[in-house]
Design a protein around this motif. Structure first.
Motif, PDB file in Angstrom:
ATOM      1  N   VAL A 169      -6.858   1.439   3.633  1.00  0.00           N
ATOM      2  CA  VAL A 169      -5.550   1.967   4.011  1.00  0.00           C
ATOM      3  C   VAL A 169      -5.763   3.361   4.591  1.00  0.00           C
ATOM      4  O   VAL A 169      -6.299   4.243   3.923  1.00  0.00           O
ATOM      5  CB  VAL A 169      -4.588   2.025   2.809  1.00  0.00           C
ATOM      6  CG1 VAL A 169      -3.272   2.677   3.215  1.00  0.00           C
ATOM      7  CG2 VAL A 169      -4.339   0.627   2.254  1.00  0.00           C
ATOM      8  N   VAL A 183       1.118   4.366   7.469  1.00  0.00           N
ATOM      9  CA  VAL A 183      -0.192   3.886   7.050  1.00  0.00           C
ATOM     10  C   VAL A 183      -0.624   2.735   7.953  1.00  0.00           C
ATOM     11  O   VAL A 183       0.189   2.115   8.639  1.00  0.00           O
ATOM     12  CB  VAL A 183      -0.181   3.416   5.579  1.00  0.00           C
ATOM     13  CG1 VAL A 183       0.053   4.575   4.646  1.00  0.00           C
ATOM     14  CG2 VAL A 183       0.878   2.335   5.358  1.00  0.00           C
ATOM     15  N   HIS A 225      -4.086   6.733   6.429  1.00  0.00           N
ATOM     16  CA  HIS A 225      -2.860   7.485   6.712  1.00  0.00           C
ATOM     17  C   HIS A 225      -2.991   8.072   8.120  1.00  0.00           C
ATOM     18  O   HIS A 225      -3.846   8.915   8.376  1.00  0.00           O
ATOM     19  CB  HIS A 225      -2.643   8.581   5.673  1.00  0.00           C
ATOM     20  CG  HIS A 225      -2.251   8.044   4.332  1.00  0.00           C
ATOM     21  ND1 HIS A 225      -0.950   7.973   3.904  1.00  0.00           N
ATOM     22  CD2 HIS A 225      -3.002   7.516   3.343  1.00  0.00           C
ATOM     23  CE1 HIS A 225      -0.914   7.431   2.702  1.00  0.00           C
ATOM     24  NE2 HIS A 225      -2.150   7.150   2.339  1.00  0.00           N
ATOM     25  N   SER A 265       3.108  -0.942   4.732  1.00  0.00           N
ATOM     26  CA  SER A 265       3.602  -0.197   3.568  1.00  0.00           C
ATOM     27  C   SER A 265       3.633  -1.075   2.325  1.00  0.00           C
ATOM     28  O   SER A 265       3.255  -0.642   1.232  1.00  0.00           O
ATOM     29  CB  SER A 265       5.003   0.359   3.850  1.00  0.00           C
ATOM     30  OG  SER A 265       4.979   1.277   4.922  1.00  0.00           O
ATOM     31  N   ARG A 314      -8.343  -4.813  -2.876  1.00  0.00           N
ATOM     32  CA  ARG A 314      -8.391  -3.536  -2.174  1.00  0.00           C
ATOM     33  C   ARG A 314      -8.771  -3.724  -0.704  1.00  0.00           C
ATOM     34  O   ARG A 314      -9.786  -4.347  -0.383  1.00  0.00           O
ATOM     35  CB  ARG A 314      -9.392  -2.601  -2.851  1.00  0.00           C
ATOM     36  CG  ARG A 314      -8.912  -2.067  -4.190  1.00  0.00           C
ATOM     37  CD  ARG A 314      -9.914  -1.101  -4.778  1.00  0.00           C
ATOM     38  NE  ARG A 314     -11.157  -1.772  -5.142  1.00  0.00           N
ATOM     39  CZ  ARG A 314     -11.407  -2.299  -6.335  1.00  0.00           C
ATOM     40  NH1 ARG A 314     -10.491  -2.235  -7.274  1.00  0.00           N
ATOM     41  NH2 ARG A 314     -12.566  -2.876  -6.587  1.00  0.00           N
ATOM     42  N   SER A 349      -3.733  -0.532   8.028  1.00  0.00           N
ATOM     43  CA  SER A 349      -4.832  -1.242   7.379  1.00  0.00           C
ATOM     44  C   SER A 349      -5.509  -2.135   8.408  1.00  0.00           C
ATOM     45  O   SER A 349      -4.882  -3.070   8.919  1.00  0.00           O
ATOM     46  CB  SER A 349      -4.308  -2.085   6.211  1.00  0.00           C
ATOM     47  OG  SER A 349      -5.348  -2.905   5.700  1.00  0.00           O
ATOM     48  N   LYS A 406       0.141  -1.682   1.125  1.00  0.00           N
ATOM     49  CA  LYS A 406      -0.372  -0.460   0.508  1.00  0.00           C
ATOM     50  C   LYS A 406       0.165  -0.301  -0.918  1.00  0.00           C
ATOM     51  O   LYS A 406      -0.581   0.030  -1.853  1.00  0.00           O
ATOM     52  CB  LYS A 406       0.014   0.747   1.354  1.00  0.00           C
ATOM     53  CG  LYS A 406      -0.478   2.078   0.799  1.00  0.00           C
ATOM     54  CD  LYS A 406       0.681   2.983   0.471  1.00  0.00           C
ATOM     55  CE  LYS A 406       0.226   4.332  -0.051  1.00  0.00           C
ATOM     56  NZ  LYS A 406       1.356   5.212  -0.397  1.00  0.00           N
ATOM     57  N   GLN A 407       1.464  -0.572  -1.107  1.00  0.00           N
ATOM     58  CA  GLN A 407       2.054  -0.499  -2.443  1.00  0.00           C
ATOM     59  C   GLN A 407       1.385  -1.504  -3.375  1.00  0.00           C
ATOM     60  O   GLN A 407       1.073  -1.191  -4.529  1.00  0.00           O
ATOM     61  CB  GLN A 407       3.558  -0.772  -2.379  1.00  0.00           C
ATOM     62  CG  GLN A 407       4.370   0.338  -1.730  1.00  0.00           C
ATOM     63  CD  GLN A 407       5.854   0.029  -1.725  1.00  0.00           C
ATOM     64  OE1 GLN A 407       6.309  -0.895  -2.380  1.00  0.00           O
ATOM     65  NE2 GLN A 407       6.619   0.797  -0.963  1.00  0.00           N
ATOM     66  N   PRO A 426       0.450   8.832  -1.411  1.00  0.00           N
ATOM     67  CA  PRO A 426      -0.777   8.538  -0.661  1.00  0.00           C
ATOM     68  C   PRO A 426      -2.003   8.851  -1.504  1.00  0.00           C
ATOM     69  O   PRO A 426      -2.112   9.932  -2.074  1.00  0.00           O
ATOM     70  CB  PRO A 426      -0.677   9.489   0.540  1.00  0.00           C
ATOM     71  CG  PRO A 426       0.139  10.642   0.044  1.00  0.00           C
ATOM     72  CD  PRO A 426       1.094  10.078  -0.983  1.00  0.00           C
TER      73      PRO A 426
END
Length: 692
Positions: free
Chosen positions: A367, A378, A369, A351, A364, A380, A354-355, A587
């Motif tokens: 990610v 989420v 869901h 999380s 990047r 990765s 992702k934020q 998201p």
């Protein structure tokens, strides 16, 4: 009757949510009895020493766990979101500061006159100071980034120490088993756990993690009560703070150094605040105050009672106090609880990453869901495998639980101190709390946590350097990425294409308008990207309908659906602007055709609405809509820039290093377009060199 019925339903829902939080929020906190006592290097401890240690742990849990987190921090949510970055976002929005914008693009937005302006009038002196001082703003950003890096470090250390401490229980009945075997088993368990992450948090938690944690929080205090009755019934006299003073008076420096182990009793408390976005405040408070807190108080009391009668068993302070008849059931429950605790921190790390990616502070990464109904779930792949390698490396290299415990103590104490600093700013700037109460809060918690930090810093050479190394690497990556992105934006703003210049380019007879609907992506909103001029000059064309699209990340948790896509007409035929707005908890899961359909529907609505706002020829509106449909039928194209820095000889050494590092990161990270599910056949990349 309906009122009472709804109130009863609300209580039942809170109780159900409170039960579910056991397996998600408090993983690290409830498994702390496994490793607290083994992390303390006790030398010939006496009864008074153990009473003092228990008193320290009791008041640490009470003041930091109950008062600070359950009582105060949970009220400092940012539209339902919690955690270090939520506090930073809350402060930035209320002071109207921050490197990222916190305002929606639509000036007529209902949001722009409500939550986005709260606190901007009649600001305190401190808020005005932050607004004027760029150094203060950068320091605030650094503190928030350090907190995020420490949480990621927690995601590496919690699985390692939790699983290692739990599986180490096999050595009590089988002393011949070597520590290397325990380390290997722990590494295998963690590898399996990480390989299962792609199936999603709900499935990995086996859908019964609350049952596991419920069994753990029920069984350990029952064992604690049995131990209290059997070994030292008067243990609760240690609640008196005078035992703390006696402990430090008698042990002096040695007692201060022992704080590096006692701080672990409150580990995982930050998750109590950080997971506020997944559960409501009442459910977390109910779960903590009526389940976790009494369970920990009784468990630590039972451990301490046993150790008072068996003072030299502190190296295995948990498993030694378990009665032989129930040893293996408790071992199984503790191992499963350690796995659930590890899962909760792994999910939290996903999380946080992702934020950071959404806010463009981190390169990047992919990610995914994993749940259609829970946007917080989420995963990765890249982050997952890096975490797996680091967790296994920590176990195999620093197999001694004491070294990992020292590293863990650094993370726990620093994150708590950062939260205290940010909460103090919230009290002063946003809540306008009376100065006396602010001073009382800050003096108690800053001094208390500052003493803990000073103690754990003495363990830097004994494993405490691990989180600093991890945080330094992460912070360098984040800063390098952020610096490169800012330099690109500066170049684009300096060399942007204005509407007048675009009109001049299109008036050239050699430039043709070709059939099709084009989404031309840009990083800036005040003007058009210089890649556009590069494209038109070389391709001598522009699509019939072109929409300049910018993804805008706001310092708010979520953006309302009707505020998500903002359309504007740029005054040239078939040329529009589009801003897609996201908060850090939203998201970014728009997929291909669905994404395009939402944009085109918003464009059609904008064309129709604009006809009602200004006198317009109905035939002109109809023609505009017809042109859009014709362009859509001709084909959809997504154009983005593929830019690189040209580092000239005149650049300073700092720019050369940082921009070269950024280029390495940029070359190895994912494209922004796949996040929107754009099909390969619709993508066009335009290369351009930016001179640094």
């Amino acid at each position: 009757m309906p009122i009472h019925s709804s109130q009863g339903k609300g209580r039942r829902e809170n109780l159900l949510l409170a039960y579910k939080t056991l397996g998600v929020v408090f993983g690290g906190l409830v498994t702390s009895p496994l490793y607290v006592y083994p992390s303390m290097p006790l030398k010939s401890p006496t009864e008074d020493d153990y009473l003092g240690i228990y008193s320290i742990m009791f008041w640490t849990l009470t003041l930091i766990g109950v008062v600070k987190y359950a009582g105060i921090a949970l009220k400092a949510d940012d539209q339902g979101e919690g955690g270090t970055f939520a506090l930073y976002s809350l402060l930035c929005r209320n002071m109207n500061i921050g490197i990222l914008s916190s305002r929606p693009s639509n000036p007529n937005s209902s949001l722009s006159h409500s939550i986005y302006d709260e606190g901007t009038e009649n600001q305190s002196r401190l808020a005005k100071f932050f607004k004027k001082s760029i150094v203060a703003r950068r320091l605030l950003l650094f503190i928030a980034m350090l907190g995020m890096c420490m949480v990621i470090g927690d995601g590496i250390l919690t699985p390692a120490i939790s699983v290692l401490s739990a599986i180490d229980g096999v050595r009590a009945p089988f002393p011949s088993i070597k520590s290397s075997v325990v380390e290997a088993l722990s590494a295998v368990v963690l590898i399996i756990l990480f390989l299962l992450q792609k199936f999603g948090t709900s499935r990995v938690s086996f859908l019964f993690s609350p049952y596991i944690m419920g069994a753990w929080t029920l069984s350990t205090p029952l064992v604690g009560i049995y131990s209290i009755i059997s070994h030292y019934p008067s243990i609760f006299k240690a609640i008196s703070p005078h035992y703390i003073f006696r402990f430090f008076w008698r042990n002096g420096k040695e007692g201060w150094l022992l704080l590096s182990g006692t701080v672990l009793c409150i580990t995982g408390s930050e998750a109590l605040f950080a997971d506020l976005g997944h559960f409501n405040r009442s459910s977390i408070q109910i779960a903590f105050l009526f389940t976790i807190y009494p369970s920990l108080v009784l468990t630590y009391a039972g451990q301490t009672a046993y150790l008072i009668k068996n003072p030299n068993d502190h190296n295995d302070g948990f498993y030694k106090f378990i009665p032989t008849t129930i040893y293996w059931p408790i071992f199984i429950i503790s191992t499963l609880a350690a796995i659930v605790a590890s899962q909760s921190l792994i999910s939290a790390t996903f999380s946080v990453i992702k934020q950071s990616v959404v806010l463009d502070y981190f390169p990047r990464v992919k990610v995914v869901h994993t749940s259609p109904s829970k946007e917080g779930e989420v995963y990765s792949p890249e982050v997952n495998y890096i975490l797996m390698v680091l967790c296994v490396a920590v176990i195999l290299i620093f197999g001694d639980g004491k070294d990992i415990g020292n590293a863990f103590g650094v993370v726990v104490s620093l994150v708590m101190l950062i939260t205290t600093i940010l909460l103090t700013l919230v009290m002063v700037i946003i809540w306008r709390t009376p100065p006396v109460l602010v001073a009382l809060y800050f003096s108690i918690f800053f001094v208390m946590e500052g003493v803990y930090v000073s103690a754990v810093f003495t363990k830097i050479t004994e494993g405490g350097w691990i989180p600093f190394a991890i945080s330094f690497i992460l912070a360098f990556i984040m800063f390098g990425w952020y610096y490169g992105r800012q330099r690109k934006i500066e170049y684009e703003l300096t060399h942007k294409i204005t509407l007048d210049k675009l009109g001049l380019l299109l008036s050239n007879p050699s430039v043709q308008r070709v059939p099709g609907f084009c989404l031309f992506y840009s990083n800036i909103q005040d003007g058009l990207t210089p890649i556009l001029g590069h494209y038109i000059k070389n391709m001598k064309s522009l699509y019939q309908v072109t929409m300049f699209t910018a993804l805008r990340y706001l310092l708010v948790p979520k953006v309302a659906p009707h505020e998500r896509i903002v359309i504007s007409k740029l005054g040239l035929k078939g040329v529009y602007g589009c801003v897609i707005q996201y908060g850090y908890a939203d998201p970014l899961n728009l997929e291909g055709e669905d994404f395009v359909s939402q944009v085109t529907n918003s464009l059609l609505a904008h064309i129709q609405d604009s006809s009602g706002c200004r006198p317009s020829d109905p035939a002109e509106i109809q023609q505009e809509m017809s042109n859009l449909e014709e362009a859509m039928s001709a084909g959809i194209v997504h154009i983005r820039g593929k830019t690189r820095f040209y580092i000239s000889k005149s650049c300073g050494w700092f720019d050369k290093i940082m921009l070269a590092f950024y280029e390495v990161l940029h070359s190895n990270c994912r494209s922004a377009l796949p996040a929107l599910g754009v099909p390969l056949r619709q993508r066009i990349e335009v290369g351009m060199l930016y001179e640094a």
